[in-house]
Scaffold this motif. Structure first.
Motif, short mmCIF file in Angstrom:
data_model
loop_
_atom_site.label_atom_id
_atom_site.label_comp_id
_atom_site.label_asym_id
_atom_site.label_seq_id
_atom_site.Cartn_x
_atom_site.Cartn_y
_atom_site.Cartn_z
N LEU A 1 -56.12 -23.06 26.51
CA LEU A 1 -55.33 -22.77 25.29
C LEU A 1 -54.32 -21.71 25.65
N THR A 2 -53.72 -22.31 26.46
CA THR A 2 -52.45 -21.24 26.83
C THR A 2 -51.22 -22.02 27.08
N LYS A 3 -49.89 -21.41 26.89
CA LYS A 3 -48.54 -21.96 26.92
C LYS A 3 -48.34 -22.17 28.20
N PRO A 4 -47.78 -23.59 28.63
CA PRO A 4 -47.15 -23.74 29.84
C PRO A 4 -45.72 -22.74 30.17
N THR A 5 -45.39 -22.89 31.45
CA THR A 5 -44.35 -22.28 31.60
C THR A 5 -43.12 -22.83 31.15
N ALA B 1 -40.42 -23.94 32.52
CA ALA B 1 -40.20 -24.88 33.53
C ALA B 1 -41.03 -26.26 33.72
N GLU B 2 -42.29 -25.99 33.31
CA GLU B 2 -43.32 -26.92 33.41
C GLU B 2 -42.96 -27.90 32.05
N PHE B 3 -42.83 -27.03 30.94
CA PHE B 3 -42.48 -27.84 29.79
C PHE B 3 -41.26 -28.82 29.84
N VAL B 4 -40.29 -28.11 30.35
CA VAL B 4 -39.11 -28.85 30.51
C VAL B 4 -39.32 -30.15 31.52
N HIS B 5 -40.00 -30.08 32.72
CA HIS B 5 -40.60 -30.96 33.74
C HIS B 5 -41.12 -32.13 32.87
N ASP C 1 -33.96 -21.24 28.88
CA ASP C 1 -34.02 -20.48 27.76
C ASP C 1 -34.14 -21.02 26.43
N LEU C 2 -33.94 -22.31 26.15
CA LEU C 2 -34.36 -22.61 24.87
C LEU C 2 -35.86 -23.28 24.77
#
Length: 139
Positions: A10-14, A16-20, A33-34
């Motif tokens: 229950l943590t947010k990804p980085t 970079a991980e989210f974008v990938h 940054d967005l």
């Protein structure tokens, strides 16, 4: 179906991980940054990892009182159709059971063809006899 030893966090990804992960499912590019700002402003995060690698995630956004919105329910293509979407939604439903009071609204935009998945959790199709068509604008 492969059996996996994944972890649910229950943590947010980085960012970079989210974008990938977004790129893996064909949702296009997003500046880091967005992505970071979006993640920071979220109310709730759930991430699924396999050996440390982010393979699925979802988040809830909104005002934290009256309106909640399920956003970015994403499962990496090589892990789809294995129940991970259900794991994400179970975590979200657990969060909403405690965070959302009677009278709150929970919304989402389903990908085309994925509506039955969300209907299993009580989400209603729009338009219906009671509700007009949902709408959005892309900027």
């Amino acid at each position: 179906m492969r059996k996996h030893n994944y972890t649910v966090e229950l943590t947010k990804p980085t960012a970079a991980e989210f974008v990938h992960l977004r790129q893996e499912v064909g949702w296009g590019e997003l500046p880091l940054d967005l992505a970071q700002a979006a993640l920071e402003q979220s109310l709730f995060h759930v991430a699924i990892r396999m050996q440390g690698e982010l393979i699925a995630m979802a988040r809830v956004i909104g005002d934290g009182a009256l309106f909640f919105y399920i956003q970015d329910v994403i499962v990496a293509p090589s892990y789809q159709k294995q129940g991970l979407g259900a794991v994400l939604m179970e975590q979200i439903q657990g969060y909403l059971a405690t965070a959302a009071s009677k009278g709150a609204t929970v919304g989402l935009l389903s990908a085309k063809g994925k509506e039955p998945f969300y209907q299993r959790y009580g989400y209603l199709l729009r338009p219906s006899e009671q509700l007009g068509a949902g709408m959005c604008a892309f900027i």
